[in-house]
Design a protein around this motif. Structure first.
Motif, PDB file in Angstrom:
ATOM      1  N   LYS A   1       3.895  -0.585 -10.309  1.00 47.07           N
ATOM      2  CA  LYS A   1       2.916  -1.794 -10.083  1.00 47.07           C
ATOM      3  C   LYS A   1       3.534  -2.462  -8.702  1.00 47.07           C
ATOM      4  O   LYS A   1       2.976  -2.821  -7.735  1.00 47.07           O
ATOM      5  CB  LYS A   1       2.581  -2.513 -11.179  1.00 47.07           C
ATOM      6  CG  LYS A   1       1.722  -4.035 -10.952  1.00 47.07           C
ATOM      7  CD  LYS A   1       1.885  -4.879 -12.032  1.00 47.07           C
ATOM      8  CE  LYS A   1       3.403  -5.786 -11.901  1.00 47.07           C
ATOM      9  NZ  LYS A   1       3.333  -6.802 -12.547  1.00 47.07           N
ATOM     10  N   GLU A   2       4.782  -2.801  -9.048  1.00 48.62           N
ATOM     11  CA  GLU A   2       5.604  -3.679  -7.818  1.00 48.62           C
ATOM     12  C   GLU A   2       5.585  -2.775  -6.506  1.00 48.62           C
ATOM     13  O   GLU A   2       5.389  -3.443  -5.370  1.00 48.62           O
ATOM     14  CB  GLU A   2       6.981  -3.889  -8.418  1.00 48.62           C
ATOM     15  CG  GLU A   2       6.898  -4.939  -9.586  1.00 48.62           C
ATOM     16  CD  GLU A   2       6.348  -6.388  -8.970  1.00 48.62           C
ATOM     17  OE1 GLU A   2       6.552  -6.778  -7.843  1.00 48.62           O
ATOM     18  OE2 GLU A   2       5.339  -6.895  -9.929  1.00 48.62           O
ATOM     19  N   LYS A   3       5.925  -1.406  -6.733  1.00 47.71           N
ATOM     20  CA  LYS A   3       5.764  -0.640  -5.224  1.00 47.71           C
ATOM     21  C   LYS A   3       4.557  -0.784  -4.738  1.00 47.71           C
ATOM     22  O   LYS A   3       4.417  -0.702  -3.526  1.00 47.71           O
ATOM     23  CB  LYS A   3       6.299   0.780  -5.692  1.00 47.71           C
ATOM     24  CG  LYS A   3       7.759   0.923  -5.863  1.00 47.71           C
ATOM     25  CD  LYS A   3       8.084   2.357  -5.956  1.00 47.71           C
ATOM     26  CE  LYS A   3       9.599   2.448  -6.352  1.00 47.71           C
ATOM     27  NZ  LYS A   3      10.194   3.769  -6.367  1.00 47.71           N
ATOM     28  N   GLY A   4       3.453  -0.614  -5.399  1.00 49.31           N
ATOM     29  CA  GLY A   4       1.889  -0.865  -4.996  1.00 49.31           C
ATOM     30  C   GLY A   4       1.906  -2.156  -4.431  1.00 49.31           C
ATOM     31  O   GLY A   4       1.109  -2.060  -3.167  1.00 49.31           O
ATOM     32  N   LYS A   5       2.109  -3.265  -4.848  1.00 47.73           N
ATOM     33  CA  LYS A   5       2.024  -4.396  -4.271  1.00 47.73           C
ATOM     34  C   LYS A   5       2.815  -4.543  -2.916  1.00 47.73           C
ATOM     35  O   LYS A   5       2.394  -5.086  -1.919  1.00 47.73           O
ATOM     36  CB  LYS A   5       2.640  -5.697  -5.198  1.00 47.73           C
ATOM     37  CG  LYS A   5       1.464  -5.756  -6.282  1.00 47.73           C
ATOM     38  CD  LYS A   5       2.146  -6.749  -7.741  1.00 47.73           C
ATOM     39  CE  LYS A   5       3.063  -7.871  -6.906  1.00 47.73           C
ATOM     40  NZ  LYS A   5       3.468  -8.734  -8.083  1.00 47.73           N
ATOM     41  N   ASP A   6       4.003  -3.941  -2.752  1.00 52.32           N
ATOM     42  CA  ASP A   6       4.834  -3.904  -1.584  1.00 52.32           C
ATOM     43  C   ASP A   6       3.995  -3.120  -0.450  1.00 52.32           C
ATOM     44  O   ASP A   6       4.181  -3.629   0.548  1.00 52.32           O
ATOM     45  CB  ASP A   6       6.310  -3.407  -1.808  1.00 52.32           C
ATOM     46  CG  ASP A   6       7.146  -4.168  -2.427  1.00 52.32           C
ATOM     47  OD1 ASP A   6       6.927  -5.489  -2.517  1.00 52.32           O
ATOM     48  OD2 ASP A   6       8.155  -3.644  -3.120  1.00 52.32           O
ATOM     49  N   ASN A   7       3.462  -2.039  -0.958  1.00 55.65           N
ATOM     50  CA  ASN A   7       3.029  -1.246   0.039  1.00 55.65           C
ATOM     51  C   ASN A   7       1.629  -2.052   0.536  1.00 55.65           C
ATOM     52  O   ASN A   7       1.048  -1.714   1.852  1.00 55.65           O
ATOM     53  CB  ASN A   7       2.446   0.064  -0.595  1.00 55.65           C
ATOM     54  CG  ASN A   7       3.598   0.905  -0.876  1.00 55.65           C
ATOM     55  OD1 ASN A   7       4.542   0.822  -0.196  1.00 55.65           O
ATOM     56  ND2 ASN A   7       3.519   1.932  -1.665  1.00 55.65           N
ATOM     57  N   LEU A   8       1.071  -2.599  -0.216  1.00 56.63           N
ATOM     58  CA  LEU A   8      -0.173  -3.537   0.328  1.00 56.63           C
ATOM     59  C   LEU A   8       0.098  -4.839   1.316  1.00 56.63           C
ATOM     60  O   LEU A   8      -0.789  -5.283   2.141  1.00 56.63           O
ATOM     61  CB  LEU A   8      -1.022  -4.228  -0.819  1.00 56.63           C
ATOM     62  CG  LEU A   8      -1.595  -2.936  -1.599  1.00 56.63           C
ATOM     63  CD1 LEU A   8      -2.494  -3.570  -2.867  1.00 56.63           C
ATOM     64  CD2 LEU A   8      -2.676  -2.307  -0.573  1.00 56.63           C
ATOM     65  N   LYS A   9       1.326  -5.163   1.270  1.00 58.21           N
ATOM     66  CA  LYS A   9       1.858  -6.313   2.058  1.00 58.21           C
ATOM     67  C   LYS A   9       1.703  -5.835   3.572  1.00 58.21           C
ATOM     68  O   LYS A   9       2.336  -4.697   3.811  1.00 58.21           O
ATOM     69  CB  LYS A   9       3.183  -6.821   1.678  1.00 58.21           C
ATOM     70  CG  LYS A   9       3.108  -7.803   0.280  1.00 58.21           C
ATOM     71  CD  LYS A   9       4.533  -8.137   0.003  1.00 58.21           C
ATOM     72  CE  LYS A   9       4.498  -8.787  -1.301  1.00 58.21           C
ATOM     73  NZ  LYS A   9       5.750  -9.289  -1.479  1.00 58.21           N
ATOM     74  N   PRO A  10       1.348  -6.796   4.500  1.00 59.66           N
ATOM     75  CA  PRO A  10       1.393  -6.531   5.766  1.00 59.66           C
ATOM     76  C   PRO A  10       2.642  -6.269   6.532  1.00 59.66           C
ATOM     77  O   PRO A  10       3.657  -6.805   6.056  1.00 59.66           O
ATOM     78  CB  PRO A  10       0.806  -7.425   6.814  1.00 59.66           C
ATOM     79  CG  PRO A  10       0.573  -8.569   5.423  1.00 59.66           C
ATOM     80  CD  PRO A  10       0.811  -8.181   4.200  1.00 59.66           C
TER      81      PRO A  10
END
Length: 57
Positions: free
Chosen positions: A48-57
């Motif tokens: 989940k946290e890696k996914g959130k990081d990937n969505l950050k610009p």
């Protein structure tokens, strides 16, 4: 991924694996399943946290 969330995820994985391995050695299937669930929760938190990081610009 924030450092605190990363630590929580790894801690859950390590604790879950330890519980699972110990319970397996002792033949306690209920506790073994709980350990596996804890480990899976840690892996899910990390993903989940890696996914959130990937969505950050």
């Amino acid at each position: 991924m924030s450092a605190s969330e990363k630590v929580k995820a790894k801690a859950e994985q390590v604790a879950g694996k330890a519980v699972r391995k110990t319970a397996h050695a002792l033949g306690n299937r209920t506790t073994e399943a709980k350990g596996a669930a804890l480990e899976a929760r840690g892996k899910a938190r990390e993903m989940k946290e890696k996914g959130k990081d990937n969505l950050k610009p």
